[in-house]
Structure formats: C-alpha cells, structure tokens
Design a protein around this motif. Structure first.
Motif, PDB file in Angstrom:
ATOM      1  N   GLU A  95     -10.120  -4.721  12.340  1.00 55.86           N
ATOM      2  CA  GLU A  95     -10.865  -4.238  13.515  1.00 55.86           C
ATOM      3  C   GLU A  95     -11.570  -2.909  13.177  1.00 55.86           C
ATOM      4  O   GLU A  95     -12.712  -2.696  13.540  1.00 55.86           O
ATOM      5  N   LEU A  96     -10.860  -2.062  12.466  1.00 55.95           N
ATOM      6  CA  LEU A  96     -11.377  -0.744  12.101  1.00 55.95           C
ATOM      7  C   LEU A  96     -12.649  -0.837  11.264  1.00 55.95           C
ATOM      8  O   LEU A  96     -13.604  -0.099  11.478  1.00 55.95           O
ATOM      9  N   VAL A  97     -12.655  -1.754  10.288  1.00 48.27           N
ATOM     10  CA  VAL A  97     -13.785  -1.791   9.358  1.00 48.27           C
ATOM     11  C   VAL A  97     -14.890  -2.772   9.772  1.00 48.27           C
ATOM     12  O   VAL A  97     -15.952  -2.769   9.177  1.00 48.27           O
ATOM     13  N   THR A  98     -14.618  -3.603  10.787  1.00 40.94           N
ATOM     14  CA  THR A  98     -15.637  -4.584  11.157  1.00 40.94           C
ATOM     15  C   THR A  98     -16.211  -4.369  12.559  1.00 40.94           C
ATOM     16  O   THR A  98     -17.125  -5.084  12.967  1.00 40.94           O
ATOM     17  N   THR A  99     -15.660  -3.419  13.319  1.00 41.27           N
ATOM     18  CA  THR A  99     -16.174  -3.165  14.668  1.00 41.27           C
ATOM     19  C   THR A  99     -16.396  -1.658  14.844  1.00 41.27           C
ATOM     20  O   THR A  99     -16.187  -0.887  13.890  1.00 41.27           O
ATOM     21  N   ASP A 100     -16.752  -1.245  16.059  1.00 45.48           N
ATOM     22  CA  ASP A 100     -16.928   0.200  16.276  1.00 45.48           C
ATOM     23  C   ASP A 100     -15.588   0.918  16.402  1.00 45.48           C
ATOM     24  O   ASP A 100     -15.522   2.126  16.582  1.00 45.48           O
ATOM     25  N   GLY A 101     -14.511   0.174  16.313  1.00 44.12           N
ATOM     26  CA  GLY A 101     -13.181   0.784  16.279  1.00 44.12           C
ATOM     27  C   GLY A 101     -12.578   1.071  17.639  1.00 44.12           C
ATOM     28  O   GLY A 101     -11.484   1.644  17.725  1.00 44.12           O
ATOM     29  N   ARG A 119     -17.285   0.929   7.319  1.00 45.27           N
ATOM     30  CA  ARG A 119     -18.091   0.154   8.278  1.00 45.27           C
ATOM     31  C   ARG A 119     -19.566   0.549   8.236  1.00 45.27           C
ATOM     32  O   ARG A 119     -20.422  -0.181   8.696  1.00 45.27           O
ATOM     33  N   GLU A 120     -19.840   1.718   7.668  1.00 39.72           N
ATOM     34  CA  GLU A 120     -21.241   2.143   7.485  1.00 39.72           C
ATOM     35  C   GLU A 120     -21.920   1.337   6.376  1.00 39.72           C
ATOM     36  O   GLU A 120     -23.118   1.404   6.199  1.00 39.72           O
ATOM     37  N   TYR A 121     -21.124   0.647   5.586  1.00 41.79           N
ATOM     38  CA  TYR A 121     -21.663  -0.109   4.445  1.00 41.79           C
ATOM     39  C   TYR A 121     -21.157  -1.546   4.535  1.00 41.79           C
ATOM     40  O   TYR A 121     -20.215  -1.930   3.840  1.00 41.79           O
ATOM     41  N   PRO A 122     -21.770  -2.354   5.394  1.00 42.56           N
ATOM     42  CA  PRO A 122     -21.239  -3.696   5.674  1.00 42.56           C
ATOM     43  C   PRO A 122     -21.034  -4.561   4.427  1.00 42.56           C
ATOM     44  O   PRO A 122     -20.126  -5.380   4.386  1.00 42.56           O
ATOM     45  N   THR A 123     -21.850  -4.345   3.390  1.00 44.58           N
ATOM     46  CA  THR A 123     -21.687  -5.183   2.193  1.00 44.58           C
ATOM     47  C   THR A 123     -20.399  -4.851   1.455  1.00 44.58           C
ATOM     48  O   THR A 123     -19.976  -5.607   0.588  1.00 44.58           O
ATOM     49  N   ARG A 124     -19.786  -3.711   1.781  1.00 43.18           N
ATOM     50  CA  ARG A 124     -18.561  -3.326   1.073  1.00 43.18           C
ATOM     51  C   ARG A 124     -17.290  -3.671   1.841  1.00 43.18           C
ATOM     52  O   ARG A 124     -16.193  -3.392   1.382  1.00 43.18           O
ATOM     53  N   VAL A 125     -17.444  -4.258   3.018  1.00 41.63           N
ATOM     54  CA  VAL A 125     -16.256  -4.571   3.816  1.00 41.63           C
ATOM     55  C   VAL A 125     -15.340  -5.535   3.065  1.00 41.63           C
ATOM     56  O   VAL A 125     -14.115  -5.395   3.078  1.00 41.63           O
ATOM     57  N   LYS A 126     -15.947  -6.478   2.334  1.00 48.40           N
ATOM     58  CA  LYS A 126     -15.118  -7.430   1.573  1.00 48.40           C
ATOM     59  C   LYS A 126     -14.348  -6.736   0.457  1.00 48.40           C
ATOM     60  O   LYS A 126     -13.265  -7.167   0.085  1.00 48.40           O
TER      61      LYS A 126
END
Ligand code: FES
Length: 149
Positions: A95-101, A119-126
């Motif tokens: 939730e922390l890294v994929t939403t506004d928290g 979360r500022e870098y969506p390509t790095r979430v994985k």
C-alpha cells in the motif's frame, strides 16, 4: 524540515552498501528464489521457522540498489514475526509504495516507511517488492521460483 526523499536516498545507499542479513543460510527450512525477468535480477530468500514464527531470515543474489536495500530492510524487520504479522506488514508495505499511503498503518511499518519514496518512481516498485513477493510465497509454502512478471 524532514525530507522524505533525502531519507529515502540515504536508506537505499546505506542498505545497498552494507546489506543486513546477506548470505546463504546453513540448513534453512524454506528457500525460495525471486526473479525479475525485466532486468534479470534475482534473489534467494532463506527462512528458518519456529512453528509459525520467522526465527531467522537471510538473502543473497544480485540486484539493483533498490532491490538489495529493500531485501536488507525487509529481513531486518521480519525476524521474530509470525507469518500472519509478516503478511500484515507486507500488505501495508505494498500500500505504501503503490498508493498515496493514506491507508497505511505506519506503526506496523516502522523503519520500512522510509521506502515510501519509491512511489515517486513507479518503474522501480517491482524492484522494491521483489523480496516481499518472494517472502509471501515462501510463507505460503511455495517451492517454485517466483517471477515479478
Ligand atoms: Fe532489477 Fe531493480 S532493476 S530488480
């Protein structure tokens, strides 16, 4: 003024430079490999269980700075947790890294909250969640390597 971005960078650099709980474990109860086919990075997670509790946890493999730092922080946070607690933390972290928290229970996350910057870098979430998906599957008893794709 507290700057989340600075904290994020600092934490990534620190944990990537000297990852905690890094290394193959002697006779683990569970071993599972996580793989990100987009970049070729892979990590192996080792777990020692005491009933439902994570008694010890370590990892090895090669990955980008974010995946290594995330695995380092995750393993630190998981020692002594039950599978159920680990699952709750996993859900909060996701939730922390994929939403506004806004729905995150930060009490449950502790130091892991510093990774919110990803979360500022969506390509790095994985990269940040590779180790978490691997842990989740290992706790479920999965034995086949897991992939982010
Ligand atoms: Fe491969 Fe981050 S670039 S896991």
């Amino acid at each position: 003024m507290f700057d989340l971005k600075d904290l994020y960078q600092e934490v990534i650099v620190d944990h990537n430079r000297s990852p905690r709980n890094f290394g193959k474990m002697e006779s683990p109860d569970r071993t599972l490999e996580g793989f990100n086919p987009l970049c070729g990075d892979r990590l192996t997670l080792y777990l020692k269980m005491e009933g439902e509790q994570i008694d010890d946890i370590s990892f090895d493999g090669s990955g980008c700075a974010i995946s290594v730092a995330s695995a380092s922080m995750m393993t630190d946070a998981m020692k002594g947790k039950t599978a159920k607690e680990a699952e709750e933390i996993f859900n909060n972290f996701h939730e922390l890294v994929t939403t506004d928290g806004s729905n995150v229970d930060s009490d449950k996350l502790g130091k892991l909250a510093a990774l919110a910057g990803v979360r500022e870098y969506p390509t790095r979430v994985k990269c940040a969640t590779l180790c978490w998906h691997t842990l989740h599957s290992a706790l479920e008893g999965e034995q086949t390597a897991i992939s982010t794709e």
